[in-house]
Write a protein that holds these residues in place. Structure first.
Motif, PDB file in Angstrom:
ATOM      1  N   THR A   7       3.124  -2.201  -1.132  1.00 53.64           N
ATOM      2  CA  THR A   7       3.348  -2.755   0.002  1.00 53.64           C
ATOM      3  C   THR A   7       3.660  -4.213   0.196  1.00 53.64           C
ATOM      4  O   THR A   7       4.081  -4.757   1.174  1.00 53.64           O
ATOM      5  CB  THR A   7       2.618  -2.193   1.379  1.00 53.64           C
ATOM      6  OG1 THR A   7       1.259  -2.770   0.913  1.00 53.64           O
ATOM      7  CG2 THR A   7       2.614  -0.954   1.330  1.00 53.64           C
ATOM      8  N   LYS A   8       3.177  -5.021  -0.828  1.00 54.27           N
ATOM      9  CA  LYS A   8       3.178  -6.548  -1.024  1.00 54.27           C
ATOM     10  C   LYS A   8       4.128  -6.714  -2.070  1.00 54.27           C
ATOM     11  O   LYS A   8       4.034  -6.323  -3.045  1.00 54.27           O
ATOM     12  CB  LYS A   8       1.967  -6.815  -1.289  1.00 54.27           C
ATOM     13  CG  LYS A   8       2.025  -8.496  -1.484  1.00 54.27           C
ATOM     14  CD  LYS A   8       0.551  -9.085  -1.616  1.00 54.27           C
ATOM     15  CE  LYS A   8       0.622 -10.739  -1.896  1.00 54.27           C
ATOM     16  NZ  LYS A   8      -0.482 -11.356  -1.758  1.00 54.27           N
ATOM     17  N   HIS A  47      -2.213  -4.953  10.661  1.00 56.28           N
ATOM     18  CA  HIS A  47      -2.082  -4.882   9.291  1.00 56.28           C
ATOM     19  C   HIS A  47      -2.340  -3.590   8.480  1.00 56.28           C
ATOM     20  O   HIS A  47      -1.834  -3.100   7.556  1.00 56.28           O
ATOM     21  CB  HIS A  47      -3.135  -5.763   8.679  1.00 56.28           C
ATOM     22  CG  HIS A  47      -3.189  -7.382   9.333  1.00 56.28           C
ATOM     23  ND1 HIS A  47      -1.913  -8.296   8.927  1.00 56.28           N
ATOM     24  CD2 HIS A  47      -3.882  -8.094  10.105  1.00 56.28           C
ATOM     25  CE1 HIS A  47      -2.011  -9.505   9.929  1.00 56.28           C
ATOM     26  NE2 HIS A  47      -3.163  -9.151  10.365  1.00 56.28           N
TER      27      HIS A  47
END
Length: 225
Positions: free
Chosen positions: A28-29, A99
């Motif tokens: 996801t990053k 987040h």
């Protein structure tokens, strides 16, 4: 007769599963190295292919197939559990909802992409190294490991990247896919001496050196051990 596995095989299977689950979350990053952008999964994901090489080379394709499906079952469990937790109402004093939800609401799509991509890529990886082992009579493990990794990683990226990063401009996506495959293969080439040493030690310690002759390569025959 029930099939048995060693403690070494079990521990390596657990590590393989952890690598897959962590990779799906790390994906996801997206980070940048100069002009090259890569998903965070590349930090740990290549290790799963190295372990896959070890499983296939030492214990054979059928055991590797079992580990792959087990890892995906556990990954699916984590994705579903994460989704359920994300749906729970957050405490009034907790400010991490945005987040947390970003990671775990994306996880089902990542898990779906990973299921298709890694199942296809890892199966092809195992298939190539298994067939080449028979053809070479067990020689040239390094060549087999590199060729199988290139085939598997390429197929994996061709499936995984477009699904996870759908909507990304084609040029950027193509460069990211090329960079990812190149990085992963180079990673595995650099660590290849360690992989070869581990494979050799495992064969000696386990007393096993499986040749996949007259077996079914059907990826869905999980109980065929």
């Amino acid at each position: 007769m029930k099939s048995k596995v060693s403690v070494t095989f079990m521990l390596m299977s657990i590590l393989f599963t952890v690598c897959l689950i962590a990779s799906n979350l790390f994906a996801t990053k997206v980070f940048a190295l100069g002009n090259i952008t890569l998903p965070g999964a590349v930090v740990i994901f290549p290790l799963s292919y190295i372990l896959n090489d070890c499983f296939t080379e030492v214990w054979g394709y059928r055991k590797a197939r079992l580990v792959i499906w087990t890892a995906f079952a556990m990954n699916f469990f984590v994705a579903v559990a994460g989704q359920l937790v994300a749906l729970l109402p957050g405490a009034s004093f907790w400010d991490g909802a945005e987040h947390f939800n970003y990671v775990f609401t994306m996880a089902p799509r990542v898990a779906f992409a990973s299921l298709l991509a890694f199942l296809a890529g890892s199966t092809l990886n195992s298939f190539v190294i298994s067939k080449m082992k028979i053809a070479s009579k067990g020689r040239a493990f390094s060549v087999r490991a590199i060729v199988s990794s290139i085939a598997g990683e390429l197929l994996d990226s061709l499936i995984f990247m477009p699904i996870v990063f759908w909507g990304t401009p084609f040029r950027a996506l193509a460069w990211m896919m090329l960079a990812q495959v190149t990085f992963k293969v180079c990673y595995e080439i650099v660590i290849l001496p360690v992989t070869a040493a581990v494979v050799k030690a495992l064969k000696r310690y386990e007393g096993v050196d499986e040749y996949d002759e007259n077996i079914s390569y059907n990826p869905f025959r999980i109980t065929d051990l």
